[in-house]
Design an enzyme around this catalytic site. Sequence first.
Site, PDB file in Angstrom:
ATOM      1  N   ASP A 187      68.210  52.622  33.676  1.00 28.27           N
ATOM      2  CA  ASP A 187      67.790  51.724  34.755  1.00 28.27           C
ATOM      3  C   ASP A 187      66.311  51.953  35.035  1.00 28.27           C
ATOM      4  OD1 ASP A 187      67.266  50.288  37.044  1.00 28.27           O
ATOM      5  OD2 ASP A 187      69.172  50.760  37.996  1.00 28.27           O
ATOM      6  N   HIS A 192      62.502  52.645  41.780  1.00 28.68           N
ATOM      7  CA  HIS A 192      62.963  54.026  41.867  1.00 28.68           C
ATOM      8  C   HIS A 192      61.916  55.048  41.403  1.00 28.68           C
ATOM      9  CE1 HIS A 192      66.768  52.150  42.676  1.00 28.68           C
ATOM     10  NE2 HIS A 192      66.716  51.514  41.521  1.00 28.68           N
ATOM     11  N   ILE A 207      63.191  54.745  46.183  1.00 25.66           N
ATOM     12  CA  ILE A 207      64.537  55.122  46.608  1.00 25.66           C
ATOM     13  C   ILE A 207      65.362  55.553  45.400  1.00 25.66           C
ATOM     14  CG2 ILE A 207      64.438  53.569  48.592  1.00 25.66           C
ATOM     15  CD1 ILE A 207      66.240  51.628  47.023  1.00 25.66           C
ATOM     16  N   GLY A 210      71.300  53.387  43.492  1.00 23.36           N
ATOM     17  CA  GLY A 210      72.631  53.396  44.093  1.00 23.36           C
ATOM     18  C   GLY A 210      73.667  53.973  43.150  1.00 23.36           C
TER      19      GLY A 210
END
Length: 302
Positions: A187, A192, A207, A210
């Site tokens: 990803d 991120h 962040i 998830g």
Amino acid sequence: MPIDAAKATSAEPRTTELVWEPKDVLLYHLGIGAGVPATDPAELRYTLESALHVLPSFATVAGGGMALAGGLSAPGIDVDLAAVLHGGQTVTVHRPLPVRGRAVQTSTVPAVYDKGKAAVIVLRSETADDYGPLWTCDTQIFVKGEGGFGGERGPSARLTLPERAPDRTVERRVREDQALLYRLSGDWNPLHADPEFAELAGFDRPILHGLCTYGITLKAVVDEVLGGDVARVAAYTTRFAGVVFPGETLRVRMWQEPERASEQEPERASAPQRVLVSVTAADREDAPVLADTAVSISPSGR
């Protein structure tokens, strides 16, 4: 309009070959925090190739995380990555994941829901190898600013947690570099890793993925409830309720309960159990992170 719901849902299924090796599994496990303490036999199940078991959430990144990428490149969908968040994820396991594999993933978009100020793209990916079905992934992709096209709002079912105290509560520290390590499993969203991109998306710093939180949580349940037996996980579902920042601590609360027998099998003697889970950010007054989260458990390893 960047999203053409009718075109996306009527498109032909797309197939992709997935290939993975033990090093991919090892990297994924390290990316979700496995290996602490490094010589603990319970951790070596995730970090040593001679003892390797595959955590079922690896299905979300097998072959480089092509399920999520496939959803964002489906016909009728053209969205800005800065507007994309992961809304929810379910993995249904048909048999234990092999440490090395070659499989075919078939992806469709069953629905695109209109949430008013946002759209939710529902992606289903079914993966099978020469021996039969391996897993099914259902992914909900939340796209800010793409709603209001007059489509169905979609389901809003919620899981109710027991009123009693949790059976287990554990804390898991997220490393400062956790997102940088996890993204190597496929990803590459700059949200991120890139502070400038994160600011464009409305965050003061990058962040955590998830799906990284998703994996950390499943590992906690497998370790605490199943004694590390990954083969007993039948399905795992969650809704992403809030963000996690690298360096924070996750508080994972677990409630064990038997799953309700169906009307067709009201007398099932060996109904599988499930673990209901709540995940919060301990550093931010238990701000919600994962909600509507459940791990379905087979009565015994398969």
